[in-house]
Design an enzyme around this catalytic site. Structure first.
Site, short mmCIF file in Angstrom:
data_model
loop_
_atom_site.label_atom_id
_atom_site.label_comp_id
_atom_site.label_asym_id
_atom_site.label_seq_id
_atom_site.Cartn_x
_atom_site.Cartn_y
_atom_site.Cartn_z
N GLY A 25 -23.42 -35.65 0.40
CA GLY A 25 -22.65 -36.90 -0.02
C GLY A 25 -21.26 -36.98 0.63
O GLY A 25 -20.91 -37.93 1.13
N GLU A 44 -12.85 -28.95 0.19
CA GLU A 44 -13.83 -27.99 0.00
C GLU A 44 -13.28 -26.66 -0.61
O GLU A 44 -12.24 -26.08 -0.21
CB GLU A 44 -14.56 -27.90 1.02
CG GLU A 44 -15.34 -26.77 1.28
CD GLU A 44 -16.50 -26.69 0.29
OE1 GLU A 44 -16.85 -25.58 -0.50
OE2 GLU A 44 -17.39 -27.80 0.13
N GLY A 95 -23.99 -27.70 0.49
CA GLY A 95 -25.74 -27.15 0.40
C GLY A 95 -26.47 -27.09 1.52
O GLY A 95 -27.32 -26.35 1.64
N ALA A 100 -33.03 -25.35 3.61
CA ALA A 100 -34.35 -24.86 4.34
C ALA A 100 -34.45 -25.91 5.57
O ALA A 100 -35.32 -25.59 6.39
CB ALA A 100 -35.64 -24.58 3.51
N VAL A 239 -8.99 -34.88 -11.94
CA VAL A 239 -8.73 -36.25 -11.19
C VAL A 239 -7.89 -36.96 -12.39
O VAL A 239 -8.47 -37.23 -13.53
CB VAL A 239 -9.90 -37.00 -10.74
CG1 VAL A 239 -9.34 -38.11 -9.97
CG2 VAL A 239 -10.49 -35.92 -9.58
N HIS A 464 -32.67 -27.85 -6.61
CA HIS A 464 -32.64 -29.41 -6.46
C HIS A 464 -32.28 -30.16 -7.75
O HIS A 464 -33.24 -31.14 -8.34
CB HIS A 464 -34.20 -29.90 -6.05
CG HIS A 464 -34.69 -28.99 -5.00
ND1 HIS A 464 -35.66 -28.39 -4.94
CD2 HIS A 464 -34.18 -28.69 -3.74
CE1 HIS A 464 -35.85 -27.53 -3.78
NE2 HIS A 464 -34.96 -27.98 -3.01
N GLY A 497 -26.01 -35.72 -5.70
CA GLY A 497 -27.22 -35.82 -6.55
C GLY A 497 -27.04 -36.08 -7.74
O GLY A 497 -28.01 -36.49 -8.45
#
Length: 712
Positions: A25, A44, A95, A100, A239, A464, A497
């Protein structure tokens, strides 16, 4: 961007938009915003890893694991909550480092799930174009080879009556000519050089060859060429909305940055935890109460098979290269796991059972009855070459809830914790997963295995995780709107996600979204729902007005509080709040004097110091319960002797009497190791008998005062 947000950006001066997290994202948002001419800063918390780091990580846990609390700053994270274990990646690229490379699209049922808010033309029609964009940007292709592991999986599919659903898995990998480096084949020469996949089977532990299309080779690469800044080692802790518009972002090192807009893309755990903390400290007071609700695990289970043939090598190929559907709602992929050395410790006997308690008992019984078999599995020769792992996912509804509560281990900190939802528990057992493992073991000749965290721990293990800051029609229904903007906080967006309100049912790699820009037909933005956490809760510390951390108050009939000086601790030491626990006569029943019991953090620290230095034991003081007559003096119980030694030790504040050491002849017999609290005698109103350790604890100084100890 609204005019209010632009005003905030002008106050910050340096950037227009701050993006928290560099996973799917965050990387896509950085590129699309940079293409619009915005000044973008990507924060990051992990490092910028090199190809050499990935190569070393396959054999060195220190370069592989992300555990910053103990000094490990690799890229693989595994966070275990009460009901779920979540695997993720940390570093520039998020991620995608441990991804994979699977690029599958969900079935139509995913887009029509009632959990989605309604949009014109439906979600499938609105996202089709963006799926094509994601496939192009990530270099979608299929593996050109079919290895032994793929052949055995095809046999399993045919035995299950699902042979027609078996096929190669679309991957985000540059296959090209094996091991040959060529100029950028994806972006007309604007991207970096790429090397053809060498089929090493190590995609899950980072690609040291530059073949897997991780985000630092496409979205982030292009965003930086358009002016975006990427700052590694920058962990965001809160924030806050500004009165004049815009937002202020606080980093773990105390630095504060301002921008007109903020994009949260720190993965489900990172984003949800950051929103919880910011709402609690007043920075984002309008965040919906739906925060943390509707978290899903993709209904996932993991099994494995260890081949009996010690010379077989199943690792040639990418990590995932084939798939099939054993039934309408279940999806299966195989996994090669080169570099997954930790799997030796995480696998155990295959056990069936939907009841977690019963399954736990059966798994423990299997381990106890055949311990030699488990040891042979753990210390098997050529373990990784012989290992096949299976990821089994369903689009069946499940749900857990994330809350921001006190840690059970360190209660002075507030952390994310999970809560089960009645009737919708995340599964730790799927019968289809065990059936696939048994069938594969029969085909190849091997032993089927379960993850011990699933069979014994009863936890769902997933890479996930979805939801937690899901879309909704309003704040009573969700946390963000269909433009990904947080309800009640214009200019604050969530694009990872945590925005997904339904189970995908396959490896979620490129569900697409529209980037909110005032128009419903703005630049597309790909969001990866399996993005990993990038923000952790810092230690919560409370201080008194002198700057020292506050100790827990002790309040009983015979003891008041620890003196201020005794609370002072060395900088950097963690404070463990304690409380006075009392048994015996003070608890309402008769007991010997030595059964009165006290405990406090200062005591435990004194015990450790004294044991280390082997200081001699001290004579007991007076029983604390006998001192009620001295009501005018504040007393503090600091330590006690255990019942075996039949001694009680106490420190009392007795006016201005200074503390000093006294000499005690050493005992012939050392105190037993379980002696719980050693180290100090006490001061009473009749005399002073205190060891130098007490003086160090209380921080008092002065001449030595030595008088006979009072009779007991």
């Amino acid at each position: 961007m609204s005019s209010q947000s632009r005003a905030g950006a002008s106050d910050g001066g340096a950037v227009d938009v701050i993006v928290v997290g560099s996973g799917f994202g965050g990387a896509v948002a950085a590129l699309r915003l940079s293409e619009q001419g915005r000044k973008v800063l990507v924060l990051e918390q992990g490092r910028r890893h090199t190809r050499d780091d990935f190569a070393v990580a396959r054999r060195d846990p220190r370069r592989y694991l992300w555990m910053p609390g103990i000094g490990l700053r690799g890229f693989f994270s595994q966070r275990v909550l009460s009901h779920v274990g979540i695997i993720g990646g940390v570093g520039v690229g998020g991620g995608s480092i441990v991804w994979a490379g699977v690029l599958l699209e969900p079935k139509d049922a995913f887009f029509t799930d009632p959990a989605w808010p309604s949009v014109p033309d439906g979600w499938r029609a609105g996202l089709t174009e963006h799926y094509r964009t994601a496939a192009r940007m990530l270099g979608r292709a299929t593996a050109p080879i079919k290895g032994p592991m793929d052949e055995h999986l095809e046999v399993v599919a045919r035995r299950a009556g699902a042979g027609e659903t078996y096929g190669p898995t679309p991957m985000a990998i540059h296959f090209g000519e094996e091991g040959v480096t060529v100029p950028d084949p994806f972006f007309g020469g604007e991207g970096p050089e790429r090397t053809g996949c060498v089929m090493c089977g190590g995609c899950l532990v980072g690609c040291p060859y530059g073949s897997k299309n991780t985000l630092d080779l496409n979205y982030l690469w292009l965003a930086q060429r358009r002016g975006a800044q990427v700052r590694p080692d920058s962990r965001v802790v809160s924030v806050a909305a500004l009165d004049a518009g815009g937002y202020e972002v606080e980093l773990a090192d105390g630095e504060r940055l301002r921008a007109g807009e903020v994009v949260l893309a720190a993965g489900v755990l990172g984003t949800v935890e950051l929103l919880f903390r910011s709402r609690e400290n007043g920075g984002l007071p309008n965040v919906s109460e739906r925060l943390g609700v509707g978290v899903r695990t993709n209904s996932e289970a993991i099994t494995a098979v260890l081949a009996d043939d010690v010379d077989v090598d199943l690792t040639r190929g990418p990590t995932i290269s084939s798939e099939f559907y054993p039934d309408e709602r279940t999806h299966v992929t195989q996994n090669r796991y080169v570099g997954g050395w930790h799997m030796r410790l995480q696998l155990g006997p295959l056990v069936d059972g939907a009841d977690p308690r019963r399954r736990r008992r059966e798994a423990l019984r299997a381990l106890a009855s055949r311990p030699a078999l488990q040891l042979r599995t753990m210390f098997a020769r050529n373990f990784i070459r012989r290992l096949s792992v299976f990821t089994v996912m369903q689009d069946v509804e499940n749900e857990i809830r994330l809350v921001f509560d006190r840690s059970p281990v360190r209660p002075w900190r507030r952390v994310l914790r999970s809560r089960a939802v009645e009737g919708l528990q995340a599964p730790s057992y799927l019968p289809q997963a065990n059936a696939v493992a048994r069938s594969f073991a029969e085909s190849i000749g091997g032993r089927p295995l379960n993850l011990l965290l699933e069979s014994i721990g009863g936890k769902s293990i997933t890479a996930h995780v979805l939801g937690g800051a899901s879309m909704g029609t309003d704040a009573a229904d969700g946390v963000i709107d269909t433009d990904h903007q947080v309800f009640g906080h214009p200019g604050l967006y969530v694009v990872d996600g945590s925005a997904i309100p339904a189970n995908v049912g396959v490896n979620p790699s490129s569900p697409s979204r529209r980037w909110p820009n005032g128009s419903r037909h703005a630049t597309p933005c790909v969001v990866h729902p399996a993005n990993r956490p990038h923000s952790r809760t810092p230690p919560r510390r409370t201080h008194d007005d002198t700057g020292h951390r506050r100790a827990a108050a002790i309040d009983t009939r015979t003891a008041a509080t620890i003196p201020d000086a005794a609370r002072r601790r060395a900088p950097g030491r963690r404070h463990v709040p304690g409380r006075l626990r009392r048994t015996g006569r003070a608890a309402g029943r008769r007991a010997p004097r030595h059964r009165a019991r006290w405990d406090a953090p200062v005591v435990r620290q004194a015990v450790r110091r004294r044991r280390k230095r082997r200081e001699p034991p001290r004579r007991r003081g007076r029983h604390p319960a006998r001192g009620a007559a001295h009501a005018g003096r504040a007393r503090t119980v600091v330590a006690r002797r255990p019942s075996r030694d039949r001694r009680v030790v106490r420190i009392e504040r007795a006016g201005a009497v200074a503390l000093g050491p006294r000499r005690v002849p050493p005992r012939r017999r050392r105190d037993p190791p379980r002696s719980h609290l050693r180290g100090c005698s006490g001061i009473t109103d009749r005399g002073v008998t205190v060891h130098a350790r007490a003086r160090r604890l209380t921080g008092r100084t002065g001449p030595v005062v030595s008088r006979p100890a009072p009779p007991t």
